[in-house]
Design a protein around this motif. Structure first.
Motif, PDB file in Angstrom:
ATOM      1  N   LEU A   1       0.811  -1.210   0.000  1.00 29.97           N
ATOM      2  CA  LEU A   1       0.000   0.000   0.000  1.00 29.97           C
ATOM      3  C   LEU A   1       0.846   1.263   0.000  1.00 29.97           C
ATOM      4  O   LEU A   1       0.486   2.264  -0.617  1.00 29.97           O
ATOM      5  N   VAL A   2       1.952   1.240   0.694  1.00 27.88           N
ATOM      6  CA  VAL A   2       2.872   2.386   0.744  1.00 27.88           C
ATOM      7  C   VAL A   2       4.289   1.829   0.716  1.00 27.88           C
ATOM      8  O   VAL A   2       4.587   0.858   1.413  1.00 27.88           O
ATOM      9  N   ASN A   3       5.154   2.467  -0.092  1.00 29.09           N
ATOM     10  CA  ASN A   3       6.556   2.067  -0.118  1.00 29.09           C
ATOM     11  C   ASN A   3       7.371   3.262  -0.601  1.00 29.09           C
ATOM     12  O   ASN A   3       7.817   3.306  -1.739  1.00 29.09           O
ATOM     13  N   GLN A   4       7.526   4.253   0.261  1.00 29.75           N
ATOM     14  CA  GLN A   4       8.162   5.504  -0.135  1.00 29.75           C
ATOM     15  C   GLN A   4       8.611   6.292   1.092  1.00 29.75           C
ATOM     16  O   GLN A   4       8.271   5.949   2.227  1.00 29.75           O
ATOM     17  N   VAL A   5       9.364   7.347   0.835  1.00 28.89           N
ATOM     18  CA  VAL A   5       9.778   8.247   1.905  1.00 28.89           C
ATOM     19  C   VAL A   5       8.640   9.228   2.194  1.00 28.89           C
ATOM     20  O   VAL A   5       8.104   9.857   1.274  1.00 28.89           O
ATOM     21  N   LEU A   6       8.278   9.352   3.469  1.00 30.79           N
ATOM     22  CA  LEU A   6       7.226  10.283   3.881  1.00 30.79           C
ATOM     23  C   LEU A   6       7.780  11.246   4.919  1.00 30.79           C
ATOM     24  O   LEU A   6       8.672  10.903   5.691  1.00 30.79           O
ATOM     25  N   SER A   7       7.214  12.443   4.928  1.00 33.22           N
ATOM     26  CA  SER A   7       7.594  13.428   5.937  1.00 33.22           C
ATOM     27  C   SER A   7       6.746  13.247   7.193  1.00 33.22           C
ATOM     28  O   SER A   7       5.747  12.515   7.192  1.00 33.22           O
ATOM     29  N   ILE A   8       7.134  13.916   8.260  1.00 23.30           N
ATOM     30  CA  ILE A   8       6.422  13.840   9.539  1.00 23.30           C
ATOM     31  C   ILE A   8       4.952  14.195   9.356  1.00 23.30           C
ATOM     32  O   ILE A   8       4.609  15.142   8.661  1.00 23.30           O
ATOM     33  N   GLY A   9       4.055  13.421   9.975  1.00 23.07           N
ATOM     34  CA  GLY A   9       2.640  13.746   9.913  1.00 23.07           C
ATOM     35  C   GLY A   9       1.749  12.538  10.086  1.00 23.07           C
ATOM     36  O   GLY A   9       2.204  11.430  10.389  1.00 23.07           O
ATOM     37  N   LYS A  10       0.457  12.777   9.871  1.00 19.08           N
ATOM     38  CA  LYS A  10      -0.554  11.736   9.962  1.00 19.08           C
ATOM     39  C   LYS A  10      -1.098  11.469   8.569  1.00 19.08           C
ATOM     40  O   LYS A  10      -1.372  12.398   7.809  1.00 19.08           O
ATOM     41  N   TYR A  11      -1.288  10.181   8.226  1.00 16.97           N
ATOM     42  CA  TYR A  11      -1.668   9.801   6.877  1.00 16.97           C
ATOM     43  C   TYR A  11      -2.863   8.856   6.894  1.00 16.97           C
ATOM     44  O   TYR A  11      -3.092   8.128   7.865  1.00 16.97           O
TER      45      TYR A  11
END
Length: 423
Positions: A380-390
């Protein structure tokens, strides 16, 4: 809805096996498939060269041949409504149907190859093609008039209109995109960026647009290009692509979820990838992309999405489909004090559910789904993410009823929860 996009050096995740569950379909032809379009989730048309039009009414499970020609090829197709459609191709050929493809009338509004056709409404449409051909109709294709473009011998490969503005993709050095704000009375050379670059296809949803193509570098090296706009083409910014010796030929933004974008193309005799196909997709509106290499000597020419599926086509009757990847949305930028993986909602679900998670540090994030035997069934997700809620919207329509597990991995954090699919 979209914030102004800044230039990003893209994150690309490579896979020698397909990250998505691609399923082969049988068109019933070995002709080179140039384009596929769907007017809803089940009814679609594919066009081929040598000339053929095939149709499905069951989301690609079976196809019926509607038109064939041994002398002409087809390159562009569009439908105004469920019954009225047009296709264009070699030697200035145009086909029109008013009964959902059961019958086609033949006309020749041009004399050179015609590559794309677009209708703004039932009466007004445009055709573009070789030798700077740009034709307009205001009476549903009965008559066509030539429009002047600022090119004497251009290869016009795609045309679309969006929110009162027209766009033509151009495959010629120094010119990438023609635009108009007065219905084509005047077309302006809107260089996205100087240099030998080509804009081969364009897609819009709202003011968010993506155009893809290629750039000629030294020593005959070609690299793929992605440009994006968040203000209906007023400004375009480049998403830098790491791949070399490749190009992108077709792009489509999902109408029901503009965060999902697909593009396809091919490698040019790359020492690593050979002549294999290139598939790229984004689930966050083009901020980052996942890149797949198609492990066969396959030329990929077109891509389209519905609200549930994505279809890719290519030479030799090639067509595959897959369920759409999930879309990921950042729903909060407040810095969380810890990693959190929430219980999916609803649960049990059928077939769509939402999964929320929070991350207190920037970094690589992977969210996967497993069946009860431990087999991975979805990424479902496979990437760099920044700080936060998703929040991730997950459509499990391709799975059978049962118990599944989803796992979040981020830095040193790992958490797994159970969910139940009931159909």
């Amino acid at each position: 809805m979209k914030k102004l996009i800044i230039i990003l050096v893209g994150l690309f995740l490579y896979s020698s096996v397909y990250a998505m569950n691609w399923v082969p379909l049988n068109l019933g032809t070995t002709s080179n498939v140039k384009k596929v379009v769907f007017i809803n989730t089940t009814t679609g048309y594919a066009i081929c060269s040598p000339g053929a039009i095939v149709k499905t009414t069951n989301a690609g499970a079976s196809w019926t041949t509607l038109f064939t020609s041994s002398t002409e090829g087809l390159f562009g197709i569009t439908f105004v409504d469920a019954n009225t459609g047009y296709a264009v191709g070699t030697s200035g050929l145009m086909l029109k149907t008013t009964n959902a493809g059961a019958n086609w009338t033949i006309s020749y509004p041009g004399s050179d190859q015609l590559f794309d056709i677009y209708f703004l409404n039932a009466q007004t449409g445009w055709i573009v093609g070789d030798f700077s051909t740009c034709l307009k109709t205001t009476n549903s294709g009965v008559n066509w008039t030539m429009q002047q473009v600022p090119l004497s011998n251009g290869l016009l490969v795609s045309v679309t209109f969006n929110n009162g503005k027209g766009f033509i993709g151009v495959s010629i050095s120094g010119t990438n995109l023609l635009t108009t704000t007065n219905g084509g009375t005047n077309w302006v050379d809107n260089k996205i960026r100087a240099g030998g670059i080509s804009s081969l296809d364009i897609s819009f949803v709202g003011n968010f647009g993506v155009t893809v193509g290629s750039e000629n570098l030294v020593n005959n090296v070609v690299r793929p290009l992605i440009f994006m706009t968040s203000n209906n083409g007023q400004n375009w910014v480049e998403h830098l692509v790491a791949d070399k010796k490749a190009f992108l030929a077709s792009v489509d933004i999902c109408q029901s979820n503009p965060n999902i974008v697909f593009a396809v193309g091919n490698y040019y005799n790359d020492s690593v990838n050979g002549n294999k196909g290139l598939i790229m997709h984004s689930t966050n509106g083009g901020v980052s992309w996942i890149s797949e290499v198609w492990n066969s000597n396959q030329i990929l020419t077109g891509v389209t999405t519905t609200s549930t599926d994505v279809y890719i086509v290519g030479d030799g009757g090639f067509i595959y489909k897959a369920a759409l990847p999930v879309g990921i949305n950042q729903i909060g930028s407040t810095v969380p004090d810890k990693y959190i993986l929430s219980q999916n909602y609803p649960n049990p679900f059928n077939p769509v559910t939402n999964i929320e998670f929070s991350i207190p540090k920037n970094g690589a994030v992977k969210l996967t789904v497993f069946d009860i035997s431990g087999k991975e069934v979805a990424i479902l997700v496979n990437q760099v993410l920044s700080i936060g809620k998703y929040k991730v919207d997950y459509n499990a329509s391709n799975l059978s009823s049962g118990t599944y597990f989803y796992r979040l991995q981020a830095n040193d954090f790992v958490s797994t929860k159970k969910m139940v699919l009931i159909k």
